[in-house]
Design a protein around this motif. Sequence first.
Motif, PDB file in Angstrom:
ATOM      1  N   LEU A 252     -11.504  13.424  -5.318  1.00  0.00           N
ATOM      2  CA  LEU A 252     -11.119  12.380  -4.144  1.00  0.00           C
ATOM      3  C   LEU A 252     -10.915  11.012  -4.940  1.00  0.00           C
ATOM      4  O   LEU A 252     -10.028  10.462  -4.436  1.00  0.00           O
ATOM      5  CB  LEU A 252     -12.835  12.162  -3.444  1.00  0.00           C
ATOM      6  CG  LEU A 252     -13.250  11.304  -2.330  1.00  0.00           C
ATOM      7  CD1 LEU A 252     -12.389  11.456  -1.054  1.00  0.00           C
ATOM      8  CD2 LEU A 252     -14.720  11.159  -2.361  1.00  0.00           C
ATOM      9  N   ALA A 253     -11.227  11.366  -6.457  1.00  0.00           N
ATOM     10  CA  ALA A 253     -10.909  10.002  -6.852  1.00  0.00           C
ATOM     11  C   ALA A 253      -8.936  10.131  -6.771  1.00  0.00           C
ATOM     12  O   ALA A 253      -8.479   8.965  -6.152  1.00  0.00           O
ATOM     13  CB  ALA A 253     -11.424   9.414  -8.217  1.00  0.00           C
ATOM     14  N   ARG A 254      -8.489  11.728  -6.830  1.00  0.00           N
ATOM     15  CA  ARG A 254      -7.255  11.428  -6.837  1.00  0.00           C
ATOM     16  C   ARG A 254      -7.043  10.588  -5.629  1.00  0.00           C
ATOM     17  O   ARG A 254      -5.716  10.844  -5.456  1.00  0.00           O
ATOM     18  CB  ARG A 254      -6.374  13.132  -7.280  1.00  0.00           C
ATOM     19  CG  ARG A 254      -6.784  12.933  -8.237  1.00  0.00           C
ATOM     20  CD  ARG A 254      -6.148  14.584  -8.762  1.00  0.00           C
ATOM     21  NE  ARG A 254      -5.629  14.715  -8.664  1.00  0.00           N
ATOM     22  CZ  ARG A 254      -4.893  15.958  -7.797  1.00  0.00           C
ATOM     23  NH1 ARG A 254      -5.500  17.087  -7.569  1.00  0.00           N
ATOM     24  NH2 ARG A 254      -3.310  15.843  -8.012  1.00  0.00           N
ATOM     25  N   VAL A 255      -6.904  11.571  -4.526  1.00  0.00           N
ATOM     26  CA  VAL A 255      -7.356  11.254  -2.347  1.00  0.00           C
ATOM     27  C   VAL A 255      -7.520   9.590  -2.762  1.00  0.00           C
ATOM     28  O   VAL A 255      -6.329   9.480  -1.826  1.00  0.00           O
ATOM     29  CB  VAL A 255      -7.788  11.705  -1.860  1.00  0.00           C
ATOM     30  CG1 VAL A 255      -7.810  11.182  -1.199  1.00  0.00           C
ATOM     31  CG2 VAL A 255      -8.275  13.524  -1.694  1.00  0.00           C
ATOM     32  N   LEU A 256      -8.260   8.802  -2.860  1.00  0.00           N
ATOM     33  CA  LEU A 256      -8.479   7.622  -3.384  1.00  0.00           C
ATOM     34  C   LEU A 256      -7.088   6.999  -4.540  1.00  0.00           C
ATOM     35  O   LEU A 256      -7.579   5.339  -3.963  1.00  0.00           O
ATOM     36  CB  LEU A 256      -9.397   6.992  -3.120  1.00  0.00           C
ATOM     37  CG  LEU A 256     -10.177   8.122  -2.634  1.00  0.00           C
ATOM     38  CD1 LEU A 256     -11.695   7.429  -2.832  1.00  0.00           C
ATOM     39  CD2 LEU A 256     -10.559   6.922  -0.833  1.00  0.00           C
ATOM     40  N   THR A 257      -6.389   7.244  -5.337  1.00  0.00           N
ATOM     41  CA  THR A 257      -5.184   6.129  -5.806  1.00  0.00           C
ATOM     42  C   THR A 257      -4.883   5.263  -4.821  1.00  0.00           C
ATOM     43  O   THR A 257      -4.242   6.170  -3.764  1.00  0.00           O
ATOM     44  CB  THR A 257      -4.468   6.510  -6.933  1.00  0.00           C
ATOM     45  OG1 THR A 257      -4.159   8.262  -5.850  1.00  0.00           O
ATOM     46  CG2 THR A 257      -5.217   7.945  -8.072  1.00  0.00           C
ATOM     47  N   GLY A 258      -3.618   4.356  -5.298  1.00  0.00           N
ATOM     48  CA  GLY A 258      -2.875   4.064  -4.612  1.00  0.00           C
ATOM     49  C   GLY A 258      -4.202   2.752  -3.582  1.00  0.00           C
ATOM     50  O   GLY A 258      -2.910   1.622  -2.390  1.00  0.00           O
ATOM     51  N   PRO A 275      12.836   4.328  -3.350  1.00  0.00           N
ATOM     52  CA  PRO A 275      13.417   4.677  -1.649  1.00  0.00           C
ATOM     53  C   PRO A 275      12.483   5.193  -1.327  1.00  0.00           C
ATOM     54  O   PRO A 275      12.268   5.415   0.062  1.00  0.00           O
ATOM     55  CB  PRO A 275      14.686   4.929  -1.521  1.00  0.00           C
ATOM     56  CG  PRO A 275      15.418   3.882  -3.373  1.00  0.00           C
ATOM     57  CD  PRO A 275      14.162   4.519  -4.235  1.00  0.00           C
ATOM     58  N   ALA A 276      12.432   6.680  -1.835  1.00  0.00           N
ATOM     59  CA  ALA A 276      11.679   7.500  -1.287  1.00  0.00           C
ATOM     60  C   ALA A 276      10.447   7.728  -0.868  1.00  0.00           C
ATOM     61  O   ALA A 276       9.354   7.686   0.481  1.00  0.00           O
ATOM     62  CB  ALA A 276      11.495   9.236  -1.583  1.00  0.00           C
ATOM     63  N   LEU A 277       9.373   6.450  -1.388  1.00  0.00           N
ATOM     64  CA  LEU A 277       7.825   6.123  -1.496  1.00  0.00           C
ATOM     65  C   LEU A 277       7.739   4.596  -0.354  1.00  0.00           C
ATOM     66  O   LEU A 277       7.088   4.342  -0.052  1.00  0.00           O
ATOM     67  CB  LEU A 277       7.485   5.726  -2.059  1.00  0.00           C
ATOM     68  CG  LEU A 277       7.406   7.333  -3.308  1.00  0.00           C
ATOM     69  CD1 LEU A 277       6.840   6.110  -5.016  1.00  0.00           C
ATOM     70  CD2 LEU A 277       6.656   7.924  -2.868  1.00  0.00           C
ATOM     71  N   GLN A 278       9.007   4.030   0.099  1.00  0.00           N
ATOM     72  CA  GLN A 278       8.905   2.587   0.457  1.00  0.00           C
ATOM     73  C   GLN A 278       8.436   2.846   2.345  1.00  0.00           C
ATOM     74  O   GLN A 278       7.946   2.345   2.333  1.00  0.00           O
ATOM     75  CB  GLN A 278      10.106   1.981   0.551  1.00  0.00           C
ATOM     76  CG  GLN A 278      10.247   2.043  -0.782  1.00  0.00           C
ATOM     77  CD  GLN A 278      12.478   0.735  -0.706  1.00  0.00           C
ATOM     78  OE1 GLN A 278      12.782   1.030   0.880  1.00  0.00           O
ATOM     79  NE2 GLN A 278      12.205   0.894  -1.776  1.00  0.00           N
ATOM     80  N   ALA A 279       8.591   4.027   2.871  1.00  0.00           N
ATOM     81  CA  ALA A 279       7.551   4.041   3.702  1.00  0.00           C
ATOM     82  C   ALA A 279       6.737   4.472   4.309  1.00  0.00           C
ATOM     83  O   ALA A 279       5.679   3.667   4.878  1.00  0.00           O
ATOM     84  CB  ALA A 279       8.772   5.372   4.734  1.00  0.00           C
ATOM     85  N   GLY A 280       6.483   4.120   2.889  1.00  0.00           N
ATOM     86  CA  GLY A 280       4.101   5.291   2.983  1.00  0.00           C
ATOM     87  C   GLY A 280       3.559   3.812   2.105  1.00  0.00           C
ATOM     88  O   GLY A 280       2.711   3.814   2.762  1.00  0.00           O
ATOM     89  N   GLY A 310       0.241  10.914   1.735  1.00  0.00           N
ATOM     90  CA  GLY A 310       0.511   9.601   1.285  1.00  0.00           C
ATOM     91  C   GLY A 310      -1.318   8.798   1.627  1.00  0.00           C
ATOM     92  O   GLY A 310      -2.699   9.792   1.529  1.00  0.00           O
ATOM     93  N   LEU A 311      -0.978   7.483   2.531  1.00  0.00           N
ATOM     94  CA  LEU A 311      -2.915   7.814   2.917  1.00  0.00           C
ATOM     95  C   LEU A 311      -3.411   8.235   3.803  1.00  0.00           C
ATOM     96  O   LEU A 311      -4.278   8.246   4.315  1.00  0.00           O
ATOM     97  CB  LEU A 311      -1.987   6.007   3.391  1.00  0.00           C
ATOM     98  CG  LEU A 311      -3.668   5.125   3.551  1.00  0.00           C
ATOM     99  CD1 LEU A 311      -4.866   4.548   2.944  1.00  0.00           C
ATOM    100  CD2 LEU A 311      -3.248   3.793   5.034  1.00  0.00           C
ATOM    101  N   ALA A 312      -2.977   9.308   4.588  1.00  0.00           N
ATOM    102  CA  ALA A 312      -3.170  10.317   5.479  1.00  0.00           C
ATOM    103  C   ALA A 312      -4.561  11.162   4.997  1.00  0.00           C
ATOM    104  O   ALA A 312      -5.305  12.010   5.443  1.00  0.00           O
ATOM    105  CB  ALA A 312      -2.116  11.066   6.078  1.00  0.00           C
ATOM    106  N   GLU A 313      -3.766  11.254   3.645  1.00  0.00           N
ATOM    107  CA  GLU A 313      -5.217  11.720   2.847  1.00  0.00           C
ATOM    108  C   GLU A 313      -6.374  11.368   2.618  1.00  0.00           C
ATOM    109  O   GLU A 313      -7.303  12.640   2.723  1.00  0.00           O
ATOM    110  CB  GLU A 313      -4.168  12.055   1.333  1.00  0.00           C
ATOM    111  CG  GLU A 313      -3.571  12.811   0.764  1.00  0.00           C
ATOM    112  CD  GLU A 313      -3.215  12.553  -0.474  1.00  0.00           C
ATOM    113  OE1 GLU A 313      -3.902  13.167  -1.395  1.00  0.00           O
ATOM    114  OE2 GLU A 313      -1.312  13.164  -0.676  1.00  0.00           O
ATOM    115  N   VAL A 314      -6.498  10.500   3.032  1.00  0.00           N
ATOM    116  CA  VAL A 314      -7.087   9.367   2.708  1.00  0.00           C
ATOM    117  C   VAL A 314      -8.580   9.679   4.346  1.00  0.00           C
ATOM    118  O   VAL A 314      -9.554  10.056   4.221  1.00  0.00           O
ATOM    119  CB  VAL A 314      -8.015   7.949   3.141  1.00  0.00           C
ATOM    120  CG1 VAL A 314      -9.127   7.281   2.941  1.00  0.00           C
ATOM    121  CG2 VAL A 314      -7.096   7.979   1.342  1.00  0.00           C
TER     122      VAL A 314
END
Length: 520
Positions: A252-258, A275-280, A310-314
Amino acid sequence: MKIPRLSAAASVLAMTAMLLAACAARPDLGPPPKVSASGEAAQLRWLDRVTWGADARDAQRLARLGLPSWLQQQLHPGPAVLPAEAQAQIDAMTISRTPVDQLAVALEAQRVAADALTDDDQKKAARQAWQQELTRLMREAQQRFVLRALYSPNQLQEQMTWFWMNHFNIDARKNNLRVLVGDYEENAIRPHALGRFRDLLGATLHHPAMLRYLDNAQNGAGHINENYARELMELHTLGVGGGYSQTDVQELARVLTGVGLDLRALDAPPPRMRPALQAGYVRRGVFAFNPNRHDDGPKTFLGQPITQHGLAEVDEALDRLARAPATAHFIASQLAVYFVADAPPAPLVAHMAQTFERTDGDIAATLTTMFESPEFTASLGGKFRDPVHYVIAGVRLAYDGRVVANVNPMLAWMNRMGEPLYAHQTPDGYPLTQDAWASAGQMSTRFEVARAIGASGAVLFRTDDKAPLERPAFPQLADSRTVRAAWPGLSADTRDALAQATSPQDWNTFLLASPELMHR
């Protein structure tokens, strides 16, 4: 000296507004709860448990509507219309007029500017000014909470707001949380206090106050901080023994990274990233999700793989936690401890947990199951008041709807009894059981607070500490309709003590310090 009152016309308008707000319930609520209270004394016991303390105004509303309809309105409230004098105090606050993201960014800039000063005296003065502003904003949040607890017609919503603030506890004294705590209560907790638990859980996770308090702002790929992940399961959802492992904490800590916050200017460009990460990248106010700091590797949580990215994991993890049977049992148990007994009956907790699961975490439905139970009715008058409940109930009874001009003495009384608002250091929140608040020292302090309310409660009606107190400087509790209605329920010992009072101040003090006023 006569107590100033609203004019008759103003009183009618204010009451009409409150009634219209109360009647603004949704049409799809279904039948009211199956509850009953025969007689005024029984209704007062319900008020003492469901509200912040019985007073004449709420007693009249309950008597007029009947307990089932009144409780239905409490469970599904409309907009709260406070007395004009109370609302004016709230409207004048900085936290009511300035969005929290602007406050937080401005205060961070003020801190950075203070730290950049090279003159030691100037730096010390600038840091002191920064600290004082943070403290002032936290004090506003405390004052706003007390005013609503005293005067909101939506008393159950205010009770549940305090309950959830304690459940999802933050210590506002940590870092710069003093600027965030008011918004945390206002926008993460209060709107969901009687709604669905999953929405409440998500709102607390996405609030920068929680992320900073439990150090998730420091949680990033390659630099894992497990603090929030652990408390999210142990204290917020599954509970101790809820079936999770240390591996689940790590995953869960890994899910919450960032997941963290950004206190730069609100129009600042996103951080540099591939660039591949910018949309997230996500920024809402000072909340931020930085995919550059997120561990996007495969994860298994509570025995099942995380399928989102990404954030959807949370959200996927929160869905799993909110709907776990262990969460239903833990939340039901916490609610029953708060509202029924220090050691609530296991069948009641199980019944509430079943409702929680069946309704997908509907908090109002879970409370309805509790209110309809014979265990709840049998417990009325038996729950020991913690200091916050004791102070607010005492003032509600003593001044019966008259709006205080200065709640700071009430905050000081709470502090003296060891329960300052937003200041419990550890994330488990204040204890909800009698053994935490019934020591000899605590009871001695309570007697002093009872005397302060009963003999010089007029301190609540002056804004200048040097101004003389109005006369009389004490409430007229012996003439209170609420006290007269409660009189048959007072013990022989309490009546004997009141009979020995040699002044109205002593009579007030003995009543407020009685065992009956210690319980709800």
